[in-house]
Design an enzyme around this catalytic site. Structure first.
Site, mmCIF file in Angstrom:
data_model
loop_
_atom_site.group_PDB
_atom_site.id
_atom_site.type_symbol
_atom_site.label_atom_id
_atom_site.label_comp_id
_atom_site.label_asym_id
_atom_site.label_seq_id
_atom_site.Cartn_x
_atom_site.Cartn_y
_atom_site.Cartn_z
ATOM 1 N N ARG A 53 0.876 -1.175 0.000
ATOM 2 C CA ARG A 53 0.000 0.000 0.000
ATOM 3 C C ARG A 53 0.912 1.223 0.000
ATOM 4 O O ARG A 53 2.131 1.087 0.013
ATOM 5 C CB ARG A 53 -1.023 -0.013 1.158
ATOM 6 C CG ARG A 53 -0.687 -0.773 2.379
ATOM 7 C CD ARG A 53 0.432 -0.191 3.175
ATOM 8 N NE ARG A 53 0.201 1.215 3.411
ATOM 9 C CZ ARG A 53 1.133 2.104 3.655
ATOM 10 N NH1 ARG A 53 2.420 1.757 3.701
ATOM 11 N NH2 ARG A 53 0.848 3.374 3.859
ATOM 12 N N GLY A 54 0.281 2.406 -0.036
ATOM 13 C CA GLY A 54 1.082 3.612 -0.221
ATOM 14 C C GLY A 54 1.177 3.892 -1.712
ATOM 15 O O GLY A 54 1.468 2.985 -2.506
ATOM 16 N N ALA A 55 0.911 5.146 -2.088
ATOM 17 C CA ALA A 55 0.745 5.466 -3.509
ATOM 18 C C ALA A 55 1.922 5.017 -4.401
ATOM 19 O O ALA A 55 1.705 4.323 -5.404
ATOM 20 C CB ALA A 55 0.488 6.968 -3.653
ATOM 21 N N GLN A 203 -1.964 2.548 10.140
ATOM 22 C CA GLN A 203 -0.679 2.569 9.421
ATOM 23 C C GLN A 203 0.402 3.300 10.213
ATOM 24 O O GLN A 203 1.585 2.998 10.074
ATOM 25 C CB GLN A 203 -0.845 3.252 8.047
ATOM 26 C CG GLN A 203 -1.582 2.418 7.029
ATOM 27 C CD GLN A 203 -3.057 2.753 6.973
ATOM 28 O OE1 GLN A 203 -3.647 3.126 7.982
ATOM 29 N NE2 GLN A 203 -3.660 2.607 5.812
ATOM 30 N N ASP A 244 -1.757 10.858 -1.871
ATOM 31 C CA ASP A 244 -2.131 9.815 -2.840
ATOM 32 C C ASP A 244 -2.484 10.397 -4.199
ATOM 33 O O ASP A 244 -2.464 9.700 -5.210
ATOM 34 C CB ASP A 244 -3.310 9.002 -2.316
ATOM 35 C CG ASP A 244 -2.861 8.135 -1.160
ATOM 36 O OD1 ASP A 244 -2.795 8.645 -0.033
ATOM 37 O OD2 ASP A 244 -2.523 6.961 -1.405
ATOM 38 N N ASN A 254 -5.042 12.720 0.852
ATOM 39 C CA ASN A 254 -4.204 11.787 1.626
ATOM 40 C C ASN A 254 -5.106 11.045 2.616
ATOM 41 O O ASN A 254 -6.321 11.256 2.674
ATOM 42 C CB ASN A 254 -3.086 12.555 2.345
ATOM 43 C CG ASN A 254 -2.039 11.636 2.934
ATOM 44 O OD1 ASN A 254 -1.543 10.742 2.258
ATOM 45 N ND2 ASN A 254 -1.715 11.808 4.205
ATOM 46 N N LYS A 255 -4.506 10.190 3.379
ATOM 47 C CA LYS A 255 -5.235 9.339 4.335
ATOM 48 C C LYS A 255 -6.233 10.149 5.176
ATOM 49 O O LYS A 255 -5.932 11.264 5.601
ATOM 50 C CB LYS A 255 -4.214 8.636 5.237
ATOM 51 C CG LYS A 255 -4.770 7.694 6.272
ATOM 52 C CD LYS A 255 -5.672 6.627 5.691
ATOM 53 C CE LYS A 255 -5.027 5.811 4.601
ATOM 54 N NZ LYS A 255 -6.012 4.976 3.859
HETATM 55 O O1 MRU Z 1 -4.423 3.292 2.375
HETATM 56 P P1 MRU Z 1 -2.940 3.431 2.249
HETATM 57 O O2 MRU Z 1 -2.181 2.827 3.374
HETATM 58 O O3 MRU Z 1 -2.443 2.989 0.897
HETATM 59 O O4 MRU Z 1 -2.708 5.000 2.328
HETATM 60 C C1 MRU Z 1 -1.412 5.539 2.220
HETATM 61 C C2 MRU Z 1 -1.356 6.990 2.410
HETATM 62 O O5 MRU Z 1 -2.333 7.667 2.593
HETATM 63 C C3 MRU Z 1 0.008 7.627 2.252
HETATM 64 O O6 MRU Z 1 0.117 8.763 3.070
HETATM 65 C C4 MRU Z 1 0.188 8.061 0.795
HETATM 66 O O7 MRU Z 1 -0.020 6.983 -0.065
HETATM 67 C C5 MRU Z 1 1.508 8.629 0.542
HETATM 68 S S1 MRU Z 1 2.734 7.373 0.488
HETATM 69 C C6 MRU Z 1 4.243 8.000 0.171
#
Ligand code: MRU
Length: 368
Positions: A53-55, A203, A244, A254-255
């Site tokens: 996960r994470g963009a 997370q 994201d 973002n989250k």
């Molecule tokens: O749902 P996730 O864990 O994929 O969400 C991740 C985030 O919101 C991160 O802050 C975002 O992807 C930036 S990662 C460098």
């Protein structure tokens, strides 16, 4: 980064040259386990169920997913089918679409016999590029932290608040929001990180705290609602989050909960920065609140929680009253007016259309 002294990326080509290994992020923080992806379906499953996960890491995994698809069938039909399946896995992080567009554009021009090799090379290049971008973000972000540090007494740490995990686990290596933190720490600037736990999937508590701990960075996990209080009492010098998807105008998705941190930061004159690798910019969008698709995830992520018992077993328990409905929007949008600056690989930018376009003119041209 190092895990118990061994160097890891979050995704890499396996020794057989035809499968891919990842770190299973659903097992953190109590278990470190790697798993192997053999097929495009494995890659799609890993993204959908958040083993990765994470963009940026979602984008890299999708690129490997296309390569795995080309291994079984390198026809045009299968290329398009693989890109469509992978695109459906998660809706918000635009890096997914960015990587798939790049793969499709590159491969469709090539003869099927050479597509597999080209697709693996492209995925490897995306990974290397991600690392280079994050290192550049780290250098630019470190200057911001160093400037705050110079105003402090010797040895007094810069207090940085971060939300979710925009660390190396969310990228191929270094992280986006964490790159300036790791570089500052390694460079001798004292830092301390407030880690939002980031309900519902935690997370922050599960991933960010783990990786900061592995690297020896001082940090404290706090509940998501503590940030505003800490800012009111001068305990936060700077907020740095990931993103994201960021619009051409600087709105940042973002989250879930990031927006509330930005509001609290504004009210307390705490600088709010977003670490932004350029593949996360969606040049086709200008209004984040109206246009960015927000993932709605399953209610069980809210109504249940998983942890380790005192006897060492991993258990999941219910925490919501029986019968109460739950909602689970996974992301929110912070309007550009609340963002102090965007830390990109090309420097720290104001969050507005002109600054973003001036820094990435070739991306603006390509999206026209
Ligand atoms: O749902 P996730 O864990 O994929 O969400 C991740 C985030 O919101 C991160 O802050 C975002 O992807 C930036 S990662 C460098």
């Amino acid at each position: 980064m190092n895990v118990d002294g061994k160097k890891y990326r979050t995704i890499w080509l396996a020794e057989d040259g035809g499968s891919v290994e990842i770190i299973d992020q659903t097992r953190f923080p109590h278990t470190f386990e790697t798993i192997r992806l053999h097929t495009m379906e494995d890659a799609a499953h890993a993204i959908r169920f958040m083993q990765v996960r994470g963009a940026p890491l979602i984008g890299a995994t999708a690129a490997y997913g296309v390569a795995l698809a080309m291994r079984t069938d390198a026809s045009d039909d299968n290329l398009h089918a693989a890109c469509s399946s992978l695109l459906e896995t998660r809706p918000t992080a635009v890096n997914l679409q960015w990587a798939l567009d790049k793969a499709r554009r590159t491969l469709v021009r090539l003869a099927p016999e050479i597509r597999e090799e080209a697709a693996f090379k492209l995925a490897n290049d995306i990974c290397d590029e991600d690392i280079a971008i994050n290192m550049a973000i780290g250098m630019h972000g470190m200057e911001l932290i160093a400037a705050i540090s110079r105003l402090k007494r010797a040895g007094e740490p810069v207090n940085i608040l971060t939300h979710c995990n925009a660390g190396w686990l969310a990228t191929v290596d270094w992280g986006t929001a964490t790159a300036p933190i790791y570089m500052s720490h390694d460079g001798g600037i004292p830092v301390h990180v407030w880690v939002d736990e980031t309900r519902p999937r935690n997370q922050g508590a599960f991933l960010t705290a783990w990786e900061l701990g592995q690297h020896g960075v001082p940090h404290t996990v706090i509940v998501d609602n503590a940030g505003g209080h800490l800012m009111q009492h001068g305990e936060v010098d700077i907020v740095i989050t990931g993103t994201d998807r960021t619009t051409a105008t600087g709105d940042v998705c973002n989250k879930i909960g990031t927006y509330l941190k930005a509001l609290a930061a504004k009210d307390n004159s705490v600088p709010f920065y977003v670490a932004l690798p350029s593949p996360t910019i969606d040049f086709s969008l200008s209004d984040g609140i109206r246009q960015i698709p927000i993932e709605e995830r399953g209610g069980e992520e809210v109504s249940r929680i998983t942890g380790r018992t005192s006897t060492g077993e991993i258990e999941t328990v219910d925490i919501v009253a029986d019968g109460s409905p739950v909602g689970n929007p996974a992301f929110d949008v912070t309007p550009a007016r609340l963002v102090t600056g965007l830390i990109t690989e090309r420097g720290v930018l104001e969050a507005n259309r002109k600054a973003i376009a001036d820094a990435f003119p070739e991306r603006v041209r390509a999206s026209a």
